[in-house]
Enzyme design. Sequence first.
Site, PDB file in Angstrom:
ATOM      1  N   GLU A 289       0.845  -1.190   0.000  1.00 28.36           N
ATOM      2  CA  GLU A 289       0.000   0.000   0.000  1.00 28.36           C
ATOM      3  C   GLU A 289       0.880   1.239   0.000  1.00 28.36           C
ATOM      4  O   GLU A 289       2.101   1.162   0.175  1.00 28.36           O
ATOM      5  CB  GLU A 289      -0.912   0.015   1.232  1.00 28.36           C
ATOM      6  CG  GLU A 289      -0.172   0.067   2.558  1.00 28.36           C
ATOM      7  CD  GLU A 289      -1.111   0.047   3.754  1.00 28.36           C
ATOM      8  OE1 GLU A 289      -2.308   0.307   3.575  1.00 28.36           O
ATOM      9  OE2 GLU A 289      -0.631  -0.225   4.869  1.00 28.36           O
ATOM     10  N   ASN A 291       0.993   4.851   2.069  1.00 30.55           N
ATOM     11  CA  ASN A 291       0.470   5.667   3.163  1.00 30.55           C
ATOM     12  C   ASN A 291       0.659   7.134   2.792  1.00 30.55           C
ATOM     13  O   ASN A 291       1.788   7.604   2.637  1.00 30.55           O
ATOM     14  CB  ASN A 291       1.185   5.350   4.474  1.00 30.55           C
ATOM     15  CG  ASN A 291       0.617   4.111   5.134  1.00 30.55           C
ATOM     16  OD1 ASN A 291      -0.566   4.054   5.444  1.00 30.55           O
ATOM     17  ND2 ASN A 291       1.446   3.114   5.330  1.00 30.55           N
ATOM     18  N   ARG A 293       0.681  10.079   4.156  1.00 30.80           N
ATOM     19  CA  ARG A 293       0.835  10.951   5.320  1.00 30.80           C
ATOM     20  C   ARG A 293       2.234  10.776   5.881  1.00 30.80           C
ATOM     21  O   ARG A 293       2.984   9.910   5.441  1.00 30.80           O
ATOM     22  CB  ARG A 293      -0.173  10.569   6.397  1.00 30.80           C
ATOM     23  CG  ARG A 293      -0.129   9.077   6.748  1.00 30.80           C
ATOM     24  CD  ARG A 293      -1.004   8.705   7.911  1.00 30.80           C
ATOM     25  NE  ARG A 293      -1.231   7.280   8.027  1.00 30.80           N
ATOM     26  CZ  ARG A 293      -0.389   6.411   8.562  1.00 30.80           C
ATOM     27  NH1 ARG A 293       0.776   6.835   9.031  1.00 30.80           N
ATOM     28  NH2 ARG A 293      -0.677   5.129   8.639  1.00 30.80           N
ATOM     29  N   ARG A 339       7.982   2.269  20.011  1.00 25.87           N
ATOM     30  CA  ARG A 339       6.780   2.982  20.433  1.00 25.87           C
ATOM     31  C   ARG A 339       6.505   2.629  21.897  1.00 25.87           C
ATOM     32  O   ARG A 339       6.084   1.508  22.200  1.00 25.87           O
ATOM     33  CB  ARG A 339       5.589   2.602  19.557  1.00 25.87           C
ATOM     34  CG  ARG A 339       5.821   2.848  18.073  1.00 25.87           C
ATOM     35  CD  ARG A 339       4.555   2.622  17.269  1.00 25.87           C
ATOM     36  NE  ARG A 339       4.829   2.668  15.843  1.00 25.87           N
ATOM     37  CZ  ARG A 339       3.890   2.786  14.900  1.00 25.87           C
ATOM     38  NH1 ARG A 339       2.614   2.868  15.259  1.00 25.87           N
ATOM     39  NH2 ARG A 339       4.211   2.816  13.622  1.00 25.87           N
TER      40      ARG A 339
END
Length: 481
Positions: A289, A291, A293, A339
């Site tokens: 895909e 993205n 952004r 994260r």
Amino acid sequence: MFRKLLVANRGEIAIRIMRSAQELGIRTVAIYEETDKTAMHIMRSDEAVCIGAGPRKDYLDIDRIIHAAKAVGADAIHPGYGFLAENPLFSKRCTEHGLFFVGPPPEVIADMGSKVVARRIMTKAGIPVIPGTPVLSEGEAGERQAVRFAEEHGFPVMIQAVAGGGGRGIRSAQNMDELLTGLKLARSEARMAFGDESIYLEKGLRNPRHVEVQILADRFGSVIHLGTRNCSIQRRHQKLVEIAPANLPALVLERICADAVRAAKAARYVNAGTVEFLIDDQDQYYFLEVNTRIQVEHTVTEMVTGVDIVREQLRIAAGEPLSLRQGDIQIRGWSIELRINAEDPKNNFMPSPGLIRVYQSPGGHGVRLDGAIYQGYEIPRFYDSMLVKLTVYGFTWREAVDRLRRALDGFSIVGVPTTIPFYKQIVQDPDFIEQRFDTSYIDTHPQLLAYREEAPSIERLARLIAEINAYGYNPYAQDKP
């Protein structure tokens, strides 16, 4: 360049965007909901506007955000990631109201937001694509299409939401029963997450690596790449650990980056974006895909290239050409991002909102923190569980791992469960140290959860609190216009 930028987001990404804007002399405007009124991004902006009672719904209200931008005299909007970042209507409405949108044009967001359309564009451009179906019909007709595809290509089969993103609307089926059950579950999840229950199927790759390429494209047809990232270590199809560059053979690296640039050109891409691929055990890669952004993990690319991606985003949105050519990009060293989430890894990574009683972060050479929390902050239950991103740099891979281990040892968050002790296990794992990991890593390493989370002693807590009170800061103690 813009005079005033409204950041239509919250948390660490809002602060990250504001920093680059302020370096360019752009005044920044934060938005917030009443349920988010103690958030740090409010204090890091030049101005702040409350857009509603919340929770979450006002961050998704295009009319309220545009009204706020017009009211404060902003001439541009940066959407960050999440919320409205990949909503083509938001991009379109900004333009209609005379506001610069820091991102791709609406038609590009729409095309790449549909995985079926994106696959069609990439197939036409000659980019390798995993075998898949068109959008499945509803009801029994869709089930028959799915069964025929599985019989032809075999299992595993991936059920994908057409409007998917962020790991949502994805199901893996290992047999026919799981396929038929997964179709219903994926439709339901996609409808709740995206308001669109359309799904399609892809041939599943067994334990692939997830590799992406960062691209920048201006309005004058120039497209460059900033190298690769390995984002294979995930839970529930959502990334936890990101690494730059991906550890690939030189020829594969050259080809995948060249194909990412071709993909961006085929999509008529403008601004910063990410072309994502899956790679099998034979180093054959397939388009996944695009993205449209800024990515959470853009920090690792910035560390190994020295390029400020948000600064380039702002320049491109203002109509300027790329300030860099492909020959200017040099990849040096290794970078790893974690994260740090308010989640309980032992409880299936369930979110764990609550009060941060102690916050002591690491620092030193090669350590970067992008966060939005502080001691005494009450983590709302309404928003994303990510607290801070810890990114390290090393000239060699082993140096980066050693630095990451040292940084984690100096990271204390007391009051809520976090992913820190889980990461301490990862950085000691021989497979991680030797870069032997794919998307099955967490599932195939259950020993990573066999940690004991020791509560700090009263003496250590007292010392941490004393140090923070003496040398730390509370953003609400600062003067603010």
